[in-house]
Structure formats: structure tokens, C-alpha cells
Write an enzyme that holds these catalytic residues in place. Structure first.
Site, PDB file in Angstrom:
ATOM      1  N   ASP A  51      11.947   6.451   1.864  1.00 21.57           N
ATOM      2  CA  ASP A  51      11.592   5.770   0.578  1.00 21.57           C
ATOM      3  C   ASP A  51      13.010   4.886   0.063  1.00 21.57           C
ATOM      4  O   ASP A  51      13.566   5.853  -0.445  1.00 21.57           O
ATOM      5  CB  ASP A  51      10.619   6.398  -0.256  1.00 21.57           C
ATOM      6  CG  ASP A  51      10.054   5.517  -1.249  1.00 21.57           C
ATOM      7  OD1 ASP A  51       9.693   4.560  -1.055  1.00 21.57           O
ATOM      8  OD2 ASP A  51      10.525   5.977  -2.412  1.00 21.57           O
TER       9      ASP A  51
ATOM     10  N   ASN B  92      15.709  10.193  -1.599  1.00 23.04           N
ATOM     11  CA  ASN B  92      16.885   9.288  -1.853  1.00 23.04           C
ATOM     12  C   ASN B  92      17.837   9.602  -2.913  1.00 23.04           C
ATOM     13  O   ASN B  92      18.116   8.996  -3.923  1.00 23.04           O
ATOM     14  CB  ASN B  92      16.647   7.758  -2.163  1.00 23.04           C
ATOM     15  CG  ASN B  92      15.392   7.411  -3.126  1.00 23.04           C
ATOM     16  OD1 ASN B  92      14.834   8.497  -3.785  1.00 23.04           O
ATOM     17  ND2 ASN B  92      15.540   6.314  -3.818  1.00 23.04           N
TER      18      ASN B  92
ATOM     19  N   ASP C  10       4.999   5.936  -7.960  1.00 21.76           N
ATOM     20  CA  ASP C  10       6.548   5.698  -7.671  1.00 21.76           C
ATOM     21  C   ASP C  10       7.250   5.826  -9.053  1.00 21.76           C
ATOM     22  O   ASP C  10       8.051   4.942  -9.425  1.00 21.76           O
ATOM     23  CB  ASP C  10       6.531   4.245  -7.177  1.00 21.76           C
ATOM     24  CG  ASP C  10       7.600   3.887  -6.459  1.00 21.76           C
ATOM     25  OD1 ASP C  10       8.652   4.599  -6.506  1.00 21.76           O
ATOM     26  OD2 ASP C  10       7.897   2.649  -5.972  1.00 21.76           O
TER      27      ASP C  10
ATOM     28  N   HIS D 195       3.237   2.566  -1.744  1.00 20.98           N
ATOM     29  CA  HIS D 195       3.240   1.563  -2.648  1.00 20.98           C
ATOM     30  C   HIS D 195       2.852   0.038  -2.323  1.00 20.98           C
ATOM     31  O   HIS D 195       3.822  -0.801  -2.384  1.00 20.98           O
ATOM     32  CB  HIS D 195       4.588   1.497  -3.593  1.00 20.98           C
ATOM     33  CG  HIS D 195       5.762   1.351  -2.740  1.00 20.98           C
ATOM     34  ND1 HIS D 195       5.956   0.677  -1.652  1.00 20.98           N
ATOM     35  CD2 HIS D 195       6.969   2.337  -3.064  1.00 20.98           C
ATOM     36  CE1 HIS D 195       7.336   0.984  -1.322  1.00 20.98           C
ATOM     37  NE2 HIS D 195       7.797   1.954  -2.000  1.00 20.98           N
TER      38      HIS D 195
ATOM     39  N   LEU E  80      12.607  12.432  -8.290  1.00 22.76           N
ATOM     40  CA  LEU E  80      13.122  13.177  -9.414  1.00 22.76           C
ATOM     41  C   LEU E  80      14.751  13.132  -9.692  1.00 22.76           C
ATOM     42  O   LEU E  80      15.040  13.791 -10.804  1.00 22.76           O
ATOM     43  CB  LEU E  80      12.746  14.623  -8.797  1.00 22.76           C
ATOM     44  CG  LEU E  80      11.380  15.113  -8.983  1.00 22.76           C
ATOM     45  CD1 LEU E  80      11.028  16.576  -8.525  1.00 22.76           C
ATOM     46  CD2 LEU E  80      10.773  14.825 -10.317  1.00 22.76           C
TER      47      LEU E  80
END
Lengths: 427, 315
Positions: free
Chosen positions: A154, A96, A307, A234, A65
Site C-alpha cells: 500500500d 510503508n 486510509d 480505497h 501509523l
């Protein structure tokens, strides 16, 4: 009393093994017994869901986001709107950001902001390591108390196997699953595309499949050692699917997710240096796509996600190796998976698709979502399975447009998204 | 000036991005055009008015003296006005994007931009966005089309035909744009290509391009009609690619002893700059079979042909 009835839809609720045409009742924002509503004399809203699928609100386990810190790419508000437009009622956001979501303060900021502005449920994850540096553990217990549903680094990957082992052990005590972006930095180096024919032809630095597979294997070993759940994010490579299948057959607490771009495209899409085909992990070869489809079909891969990785046009419009990794996905994800998995390849039946978007991620995170059980929050997605539509990036609710799927014709799309009994998006 | 090119063809490309996209006809046409320009370099007044009034920008984001100089001389001989921009002098180091820098060059009405860049695909990036002609002077490990054209030109001038020749390209193939452009060009013109070097620098994946991969230089020496030696690039090598220069020379260096086993008419080529005593023995580099300096001279003619043809298309 605030009542709503959704009539004549095909109700698919995998958690309750339900798949039938019928009515779904909602009272005061919660799923209710339809008999109660029929006897009621109060005013009632109605939605005709003939020829539509009525299923638990979809969950996207893997979304960026970008807030705090990167508000020119996406905000919690616009990301949530993109989610609603894609049929998602719950999204799980990655840590992140800037600052990194490695402190209760930042988690608090995200949840407050989401409560204030987001039209869907936003569930934060916390970092595994401080500042995602892979050197020291983040305060995982405090993060859990602040409301994270999982921990992950991630975008980065803890390289130190000992630190990762302690993270998994600690997460077990705290009761949060560990999600891992699987990438061995030494094997991958400065790789930007799948190491194979196209990297060889174009002279672009290769990102070998082994760079992912080695870490998937590491995670299997640590999940076994620590007896705690590690979820591999992923997945892109055939070997990862094989490793996961073997481990799951032995009962190891590991799982995996797949993204639409890794089954919709192969590495030949990079031949014109289109930076919207640059993602991490990269688009891979035909054999990898086949293995992912097989993994989805047999349940080795149990969760589907986007993702969603928004980047501004000016950031992507640079030399291929300088461009950031990632594409937006929330608004194309369901259409792509529906079109490929259900219509074109007949990889899975519809109920399994719904399961992979609802009850499976809900179970992993141990959250009360992903079912239409009476009493649960009325998060519902209405899908038109036969709707043919064309992706138009200009119409995205997301702030960013970085998609390789602009102009694609797809079949199957969410037509209404309901969160807590309220329609938050309608086609 | 003599009328360039007798081949019947109308050149259609404003850009030269790589050899892979060219047809056999286009390659031959470029080489024929270069033939016509080669004579110009032998005149007392080495200048023709073909690009008079046109502006050429040598935009070298990655350092190079040799290729830049070659393009500069070629452009001057065509009467173009030349500006050189290097990485350290450009705004790129101040954080300006390639797109913005290029737009500014276009705003100066640069007719031709010769780009050297460390990223594969950078010339295509510019070509898709600018009206100027973009000439690729080497992009990442992708292509270096004018180097391949001058190599083909040099081979053609010594051998009657390229079709049927056995060409060995020896050295660091993985990181080499020269190798890729040569592979595409040689295969299109019907040569047989063997890539030779350590398995770390010549991965098997290359076989899918239609070449033979060998890790044994001794098995190709006696059948090669051309050996093209690539520079072993210390600066770019990470130490895990091969154990060291000593071992490289022992396994893959074109030593004097190996030189004796070449066919008498085998051409020795090198795109430069040479590491004497590493990929090639110093005496062999200067010997009778070496065409290394001819390559440099032919480079001018080939680049004149490229600038002349693409510059004629740009508006």
C-alpha cells in the site's frame, strides 16, 4: 471476577444476526451470558446504553501509523488513541514505514510497541515486495509467522503482473489475504488530481480513473488464476465498482473497500488548491461517488475504512503538486459514513454499516474479532446515532490535523470505546 | 504621465492570480490602464514615478528570460526598485520551502512579488499567506494572466471589438497556461474560441470550458480572425503525446500554404519563443499579418498597468 453490564442498548451483532434492545454482559474482559451476571453476587459495573447502539468493536482495515520512521506525523500510541476516539478497537496498519515492514524484525518491533503502548488492537500487515520496490517478493511466510494479517504494498502498487501473480499464489499457500493499492504507474504518471473538468481547468496533472480500473481488472484475473483472495483498497472510480461487481457475481475471490472522503467530496474541492483535498487515489467526479454509493448499497464494496494518512502541517503547507497525498481519517470516519450512508442518503441500514466495519473485515483477515459472541474478547463500540457534532481538528487525538472536514457538522458518533472490557475512550 | 484610465472603477485587488477570477469590467479596466501607459514607452524619458520607493521582487522559480525581462522593464519604468531572484540562486534549491522563502521576501518588505513557478496554484499559495502583492507570471499549466492581457490588448488594438471575433489557439493546449488564460479572457469578452491540435494535447474535456475543439487546422483557417500559435514544447513533451515534429508540421503547422488561406486581416500571434518552421513558417512569423513583436511591446504597457494597480493596493 470483574464484571460489567451494558444495559438497554440496541445491540447490533451482524455475525449473529442480532438486532435487539437488551443487556450485554462482560466478565473478565470477555463477552458473557447476561444470565450469569444477574445471578452473580459480586460487584458489577454498569453502563446505561439507552438510545445508544452497542456493537462489536469497529475494525479499520486501512491505517497508516507511521512508526517506525515517521514519528513526527503519528506514532503507534497516538494513532491508537485516534482510533479509540473514532470508535475503533482494532486497526490494521500499512507497511510503508521506515524501515518498510518487510521483515519479521520490523513486524516484531511493531507488535511489541503496540502491546506496550497502544490502547486498541494493532494488527500489522507486511509488504508484498522487498522495500515496496515491486521487484522481489518479501519473505511472506516469515512475515505471517511474525504475525501479519495480510500483505500489501500500500502506497505503492506492484506493476509487474508476473510478480503479483507469484505473490498471490504464495500468499494462498501461507494463508494471508493480499490487499492491493490499485494504480497503474504508466497511466497515472505524475497525476495528482482526478483527470476531468477540474484538472483541465486548473492545469494540474490528471490521474485518470483507468489507472485504477486497469489494476482492479488485473487483480480479478489473478484472483481467478490463483484461486486466492485479493482485496482492492480505497476504490474511487465507477469502473472499479463495475469490474468488482461482475467478478463477485461469478464467485471470484475479490473484494473492495471505500473511504469516506471518496463519497463525501468530489474533485471540485481542489479548486482552491487545498492540499488537504489531495489524496491517492484522488477525489473523483459525481458519477464516481454515485457508483461507490451503489456499490456500498448492493454489497459490491463490503468494507469501509479510513486510509488514515497523517502528515505534519509543514509537509502539507507547500505547492499542491509537491504536497504528500493523504488525510487523517480515524476520528471523522464513522461520523461521515454514518451521516452520509445512514442519515442523509439512506444508502444502507444501520446493521449493514456495522457489518462493513466489523464482521466483513474480520472475515477477510480471518481474525477473531467483529462479533459479540459469548466468549470473545469484549471489544465493543457504543454509538449515539442521533448525536450532532462538529468536527474540530484541534481536538484530534492524532498528532496530525490534515483533514478537509474541519468544521463539518455530522450526525452519529462513537461515544465509548471498550477494548477487552476496559473503556479506552469516552466522549 | 497622463492620468491612467478613464473607466470609472476603483481597483480592489492586491494580487493578480489569474484571468478566470476577473470580471469583464476589471479586464477592460486593465486594458484601458495599459493604454495610458503605452504612451510612456514612446517618450524620450521612459519613466514615471508611480511606484517610486516600492520594492518589486521578480521571483522566478522556473527559468524565463522573456517574461522576467518584461516585468523588470515595466517595473523600472514605474520607478520601482527591482530585485531578481532565480531558481538556481534561491534557497529553494537548498530545500527551503516556498512558504519560508516567501516569508523572508516579506520580511524585506517587498511590496510586489512577481512569481513564476512550475506548480499550478503557487501564486495563490503565496497570496493567501503574504501581505505583498502577488503577480502571477505563469504557474504550471494553470494561468499566465499578463500574457493573456497583452494578447487581448493586441487584438483590441487591431480589431474594433473582441466580442464576436473567432480566435483559434493552436498547439499544445494541455500543458499551456497561456492557452487557459486566453480562453478565460476571450470568452469573457465575447469571442468565439476554437482550440486546435492533436487529440493528445487538446483533450475533448476542454469543450466543457465553452470552447470548440478541433483536430483539423484546415477547417478553421478561413474563418479565424486571429490565430494564436503556441510553442510546441519539446522539453516538456513526453514522446507519447505525438509521433514527431515532422508529423506535427504536416497536421498542425501554420505553413506558407496554410497561411495563404487565412483571411487577409487575420492576425498571427505567438507568445514566444518561436520554433521557426515548426508551429509557424518563418516568413509568416515576420510577415505583414504577424503582430508578434507588437505583443512584446504591449506586454510592457500591460505589465505596467498591472503593477501600478496592484501595487497601489498593497500596504
Amino acid at each position: 471476577m470483574n464484571a460489567l453490564i451494558i444495559r438497554n442498548g440496541r445491540i447490533i451483532d451482524p455475525a449473529n444476526q442480532r438486532d435487539e434492545v437488551g443487556d450485554l454482559a462482560i466478565i473478565d474482559g470477555r463477552i458473557a451470558d447476561p444470565s450469569k451476571i444477574r445471578n452473580s453476587k459480586s460487584e458489577m459495573d454498569e453502563i446505561d446504553a439507552s438510545n445508544l447502539i452497542v456493537c462489536p468493536g469497529l475494525i479499520d482495515l486501512h491505517v497508516h501509523l507511521r512508526e517506525p520512521g515517521f514519528g513526527w506525523k503519528e506514532t503507534i500510541e497516538t494513532g491508537a488513541r485516534a482510533a479509540a476516539a473514532g470508535g475503533f478497537t482494532t486497526i490494521v496498519c500499512m507497511p510503508n514505514t521506515s524501515p518498510v515492514a518487510d521483515s519479521p524484525g520490523t513486524i516484531g518491533w511493531i507488535t511489541d510497541r503496540a502491546a506496550e503502548i497502544a490502547c486498541v488492537n494493532v494488527l500489522p500487515t507486511g509488504a508484498i515486495s522487498k522495500d515496496l520496490m515491486g521487484e522481489e517478493l518479501a519473505p511472506i511466510g516469515s512475515l505471517k509467522q511474525a504475525g501479519v494479517v495480510a500483505i500489501t504494498d500500500d502506497g505503492r502498487c506492484v506493476q509487474n503482473n508476473e510478480l503479483m501473480r507469484r505473490a498471490v499464489e504464495y500468499a494462498r499457500m501461507v494463508g494471508v489475504p493480499v490487499l492491493d493499492h490499485c494504480q497503474d504507474y504508466n497511466l497515472v504518471g505524475n497525476g495528482v488530481v482526478h483527470e476531468g473538468y477540474w484538472s483541465t481547468l486548473l492545469g494540474l496533472p490528471g490521474w485518470p480513473s483507468a489507472g485504477e480500473e486497469a489494476v482492479v481488472m488485473r487483480n480479478v484475473l489473478l484472483a481467478e488464476l490463483c484461486d486466492h483472495h485479493v482485496h482492492c483498497q480505497h476504490l474511487s472510480a465507477a469502473g472499479s465498482v463495475r469490474i468488482l461487481r461482475e467478478a463477485r457475481a461469478r464467485g471470484v475471490k475479490v473484494s473492495g473497500e471505500a473511504c469516506p472522503h471518496h463519497i463525501a467530496l468530489t474533485d471540485d474541492a481542489i479548486q482552491n488548491f487545498d492540499t488537504n483535498c489531495k489524496m491517492n487515489p484522488p477525489l473523483r467526479a459525481k458519477e464516481d461517488v454515485a457508483a461507490l454509493l451503489e456499490g456500498i448499497a448492493d454489497g459490491t464494496i463490503s468494507i469501509l475504512c479510513s486510509d488514515h494518512a497523517p502528515h505534519a502541517q509543514f509537509e502539507k503547507e507547500v505547492e499542491f503538486d509537491a504536497a504528500p497525498f493523504g488525510i487523517v481519517g480515524l476520528e471523522t470516519e464513522l461520523g461521515l459514513f454514518f451521516d452520509i450512508l445512514v442519515h442523509k442518503n439512506r444508502t444502507i441500514e444501520l446493521p449493514q454499516l456495522v457489518e462493513m466495519f466489523t464482521v466483513n473485515p474480520a472475515r477477510l483477515l480471518q481474525i477473531e474479532a467483529g462479533t459479540l459472541s459469548v466468549g470473545r474478547a469484549a471489544d465493543i463500540t457504543l454509538i449515539d446515532p442521533e448525536l450532532e457534532w462538529t468536527v474540530d481538528a484541534r481536538q484530534f487525538q492524532s498528532m496530525s490535523r490534515n483533514t478537509p472536514f474541519d468544521g463539518w457538522k455530522l450526525k452519529g458518533r462513537a461515544v465509548r470505546t471498550i477494548v477487552g472490557g476496559k473503556t479506552v475512550w469516552k466522549l | 504621465m497622463t492620468e491612467p484610465a478613464k473607466s470609472e472603477m476603483k481597483w480592489q485587488r492586491k494580487d493578480l492570480l489569474g484571468i478566470r477570477e476577473l470580471s469583464v469590467k476589471e479586464i477592460v479596466f486593465l486594458l484601458d490602464t495599459a493604454d495610458a501607459f503605452k504612451e510612456v514607452g514612446t517618450r524620450e524619458i521612459k519613466k514615471v514615478p508611480a511606484l517610486r520607493g516600492k520594492t518589486l521582487v521578480n521571483f522566478f522559480v522556473e527559468p524565463s528570460t522573456r517574461t522576467r525581462t518584461s516585468f523588470e522593464i515595466a517595473a523600472i519604468r514605474l520607478s520601482a526598485d527591482v530585485v531578481n531572484i532565480s531558481a538556481t540562486a534561491s534557497s529553494l534549491v537548498k530545500g527551503e520551502t516556498l512558504k519560508d522563502t516567501a516569508k523572508i521576501l516579506e520580511a524585506y518588505h517587498a511590496d510586489l512579488i512577481v512569481l513564476r513557478h512550475s506548480s499550478s496554484g503557487a501564486p495563490q499559495f503565496l497570496a493567501e499567506r503574504l501581505r505583498s502583492s502577488i503577480i502571477n507570471a505563469g504557474d504550471g499549466a494553470h494561468e499566465h494572466p499578463t500574457q493573456a492581457l497583452l494578447d487581448l490588448y493586441t487584438i483590441r488594438s487591431h480589431k474594433r471589438a473582441i466580442a464576436g471575433l473567432h480566435v483559434a489557439i493552436i498547439g499544445d493546449i494541455l500543458f499551456s497556461r497561456v492557452a487557459r488564460s486566453n480562453i478565460f479572457g476571450l470568452l469573457k469578452l465575447g469571442a468565439r474560441v476554437t482550440l486546435v491540435g492533436p487529440s493528445t494535447l487538446v483533450p475533448r474535456e476542454f469543450e466543457k470550458l465553452g470552447v470548440t475543439v478541433s483536430h483539423n487546422i484546415d477547417e478553421v483557417l478561413e474563418t479565424a480572425d486571429v490565430v494564436n500559435l503556441l510553442r510546441i514544447q519539446h522539453e516538456r513533451q513526453r514522446k507519447e503525446y505525438f509521433p514527431g515534429i515532422g508529423e506535427y508540421i504536416r497536421l498542425f503547422g501554420l505553413t506558407k500554404e496554410r497561411g495563404r488561406r487565412l483571411k487577409p486581416d487575420c492576425l498571427i500571434m505567438h507568445p514566444g519563443p518561436i520554433n521557426r518552421g515548426v508551429e509557424i513558417d518563418s516568413e509568416l512569423a515576420d510577415g505583414a499579418q504577424s503582430v508578434i513583436l507588437e505583443q512584446v511591446t504591449n506586454g510592457l504597457a500591460v505589465r505596467m498597468a498591472v503593477l501600478y494597480l496592484c501595487g497601489g493596493i498593497a500596504t
